[in-house]
Design an enzyme around this catalytic site. Structure first.
Site, PDB file in Angstrom:
ATOM      1  N   LYS A 116     -46.725  22.528   2.085  1.00 31.62           N
ATOM      2  CA  LYS A 116     -46.275  21.625   3.143  1.00 31.62           C
ATOM      3  C   LYS A 116     -46.996  20.284   3.112  1.00 31.62           C
ATOM      4  CE  LYS A 116     -44.304  24.850   6.450  1.00 31.62           C
ATOM      5  NZ  LYS A 116     -44.136  25.207   7.855  1.00 31.62           N
ATOM      6  N   LYS A 198     -37.107  28.936  -2.688  1.00 30.93           N
ATOM      7  CA  LYS A 198     -36.632  29.763  -1.572  1.00 30.93           C
ATOM      8  C   LYS A 198     -35.774  28.929  -0.627  1.00 30.93           C
ATOM      9  CE  LYS A 198     -40.007  29.100   1.880  1.00 30.93           C
ATOM     10  NZ  LYS A 198     -40.953  29.306   2.841  1.00 30.93           N
ATOM     11  N   LYS A 201     -35.271  25.632   5.695  1.00 31.14           N
ATOM     12  CA  LYS A 201     -34.576  24.730   6.610  1.00 31.14           C
ATOM     13  C   LYS A 201     -35.064  23.299   6.483  1.00 31.14           C
ATOM     14  CE  LYS A 201     -37.042  27.068  10.311  1.00 31.14           C
ATOM     15  NZ  LYS A 201     -36.832  28.037  11.368  1.00 31.14           N
TER      16      LYS A 201
HETATM   17  P1  AMP Z   1     -40.043  30.097   9.788  1.00 26.95           P
HETATM   18  O1  AMP Z   1     -38.676  29.582   9.997  1.00 26.95           O
HETATM   19  O2  AMP Z   1     -40.777  29.423   8.695  1.00 26.95           O
HETATM   20  O3  AMP Z   1     -40.807  30.192  11.092  1.00 26.95           O
HETATM   21  O4  AMP Z   1     -39.848  31.578   9.276  1.00 26.95           O
HETATM   22  C1  AMP Z   1     -39.413  32.615  10.120  1.00 26.95           C
HETATM   23  C2  AMP Z   1     -39.298  33.921   9.358  1.00 26.95           C
HETATM   24  O5  AMP Z   1     -38.285  33.821   8.352  1.00 26.95           O
HETATM   25  C3  AMP Z   1     -40.596  34.309   8.608  1.00 26.95           C
HETATM   26  O6  AMP Z   1     -40.782  35.714   8.719  1.00 26.95           O
HETATM   27  C4  AMP Z   1     -40.301  33.920   7.183  1.00 26.95           C
HETATM   28  O7  AMP Z   1     -41.032  34.702   6.253  1.00 26.95           O
HETATM   29  C5  AMP Z   1     -38.815  34.209   7.089  1.00 26.95           C
HETATM   30  N1  AMP Z   1     -38.163  33.397   6.031  1.00 26.95           N
HETATM   31  C6  AMP Z   1     -38.134  32.035   5.956  1.00 26.95           C
HETATM   32  N2  AMP Z   1     -37.440  31.637   4.858  1.00 26.95           N
HETATM   33  C7  AMP Z   1     -37.030  32.771   4.241  1.00 26.95           C
HETATM   34  C8  AMP Z   1     -36.261  33.026   3.040  1.00 26.95           C
HETATM   35  N3  AMP Z   1     -35.786  32.041   2.286  1.00 26.95           N
HETATM   36  N4  AMP Z   1     -36.032  34.316   2.709  1.00 26.95           N
HETATM   37  C9  AMP Z   1     -36.494  35.329   3.476  1.00 26.95           C
HETATM   38  N5  AMP Z   1     -37.224  35.160   4.601  1.00 26.95           N
HETATM   39  C10 AMP Z   1     -37.492  33.899   4.984  1.00 26.95           C
END
Ligand code: AMP
Ligand code: TRP
Length: 335
Positions: A116, A198, A201
């Protein structure tokens, strides 16, 4: 205290705009599937969202949107606690205390910080650096046994284990040592425009992810345009990362094995597969989208759920913090 028969689950998600099918398949869906089995707490981590530039209006709106996303996905506030991190001040307080048992070197090794901050280490916030300590506080404040997350969070959960153990050996048994709950499938959904990255968003190209709120036309277009591998066989293989990713998405949304899907598309080519995949995703997301629209139209529902969740989580957090303060010698003088 936890009921001895049911394990405590805690997980968090940042209220940072749109959620995508990676968030859903890697995290939220598993929270819902395991809801009956565990004693659950889910947290919208608005303090974590402050680590990157945002505005008060955006953060506020995103917090309600995230609550509605989680509720529409099937989290039942009667069965699980859903609350906002900043509503329970013990998170920030414990984070400071735990930063005294976390090593600078440990934080320097966190790959999410490296990703990041990129080449911009001089001007990213100090909060981005100490972010994992707050995450550790979130988790261990509630005697958490299991943390269901996507693969990218593994290192942070390992840090939580190390910090909990270090605290316990320095101050006496205080915290449960949590374990990651990362599934074999769906834990790392890849980007549609580059299967080596990966799905994220924060990706500048919105065609790289499918948002949970994308319309059927948008979903179909994004899947049609998704990169594929050379050749034409619909099979998952190490040298076919794009097809492996698309097959994984199909399998989880349709509830059938990758092997079965491969068999179904033998000799049919990528076009037919993608048409059906779009249909599978649209069909799976339709009920979610209907509930989400209803909830967004009536934000009082989310606000009530979050107020109740904050009261329930707050009571547990306050009790735990009292023990922590005693163990650390932080005597209270305020009357
Ligand atoms: P965040 O939006 O970064 O707060 O992530 C929320 C949850 O989504 C966390 O448990 C992440 O590990 C999971 N996550 C985010 N991106 C991915 C992805 N591309 N594939 C699988 N899990 C994801
Ligand atoms: N860092 C996590 C992410 O980006 C979000 C998070 C914050 C979290 N606190 C947590 C996840 C506690 C699990 C448990 O996805």
């Amino acid at each position: 205290m936890n009921q001895p028969s049911r394990k405590r689950v805690f997980s968090g998600i940042q209220p940072s705009g749109v959620s995508h099918i990676g968030n859903y398949l890697g995290a939220i869906r598993n929270w819902v599937l395991q809801q009956e089995q565990y004693d659950n707490i889910f947290c919208i981590v608005n303090l974590h969202a402050l680590t990157l530039p945002t505005t008060a209006e955006t953060l506020h709106a995103n917090t309600i949107t995230m609550a509605n996303t989680i509720l529409a996905a099937g989290i039942d506030p009667e069965r699980s606690i859903l609350f906002v991190q900043g509503d329970v001040p013990e998170h920030a307080e414990l984070s400071w205390l735990l930063s005294s048992v976390t090593m600078y070197g440990e934080l320097r090794r966190m790959t999410q910080f490296k990703d990041k901050s990129g080449s911009d280490e001089e001007s990213v916030s100090a909060a981005l650096f100490s972010y994992p300590v707050l995450q550790v506080a979130d988790i261990i404040l509630y005697d958490t046994d299991l943390v269901p997350v996507g693969e990218d969070q593994k290192q942070h959960i390992e840090l939580a284990r190390d910090v909990a153990q270090r605290f316990n050996s320095r101050y006496g048994e205080t915290f449960v040592v949590p374990a990651p709950d990362i599934k074999k499938d769906g834990a790392r959904v890849m980007s549609l425009d580059d299967p080596t990255k990966k799905m994220s968003k924060s990706d500048r190209n919105p065609a790289s992810f499918i948002a949970l709120t994308d319309t059927p036309a948008e979903i179909t277009k994004k899947i049609k345009r998704a990169v594929t591998d050379s050749g034409s066989d619909v099979i998952a293989a190490p040298d076919k990362p794009a097809l492996t990713n698309l097959l994984g998405i199909y399998s989880l949304f349709a509830g059938i094995s990758v092997a079965e899907i491969e068999e179904r598309y033998t000799g049919k080519g990528y076009g037919a597969f993608k048409t059906d995949l779009a249909e599978v995703v649209v069909e799976a997301l339709t009920p979610f989208q209907q509930r989400f629209a209803e909830l967004q139209a009536d934000p009082a529902i989310a606000r009530n759920v979050l107020a109740d969740g904050a009261a329930r989580a707050g009571a547990q957090a306050a009790a735990k913090m009292q023990i922590v303060q005693e163990r650390m010698g932080l005597s209270q003088h305020r009357t």
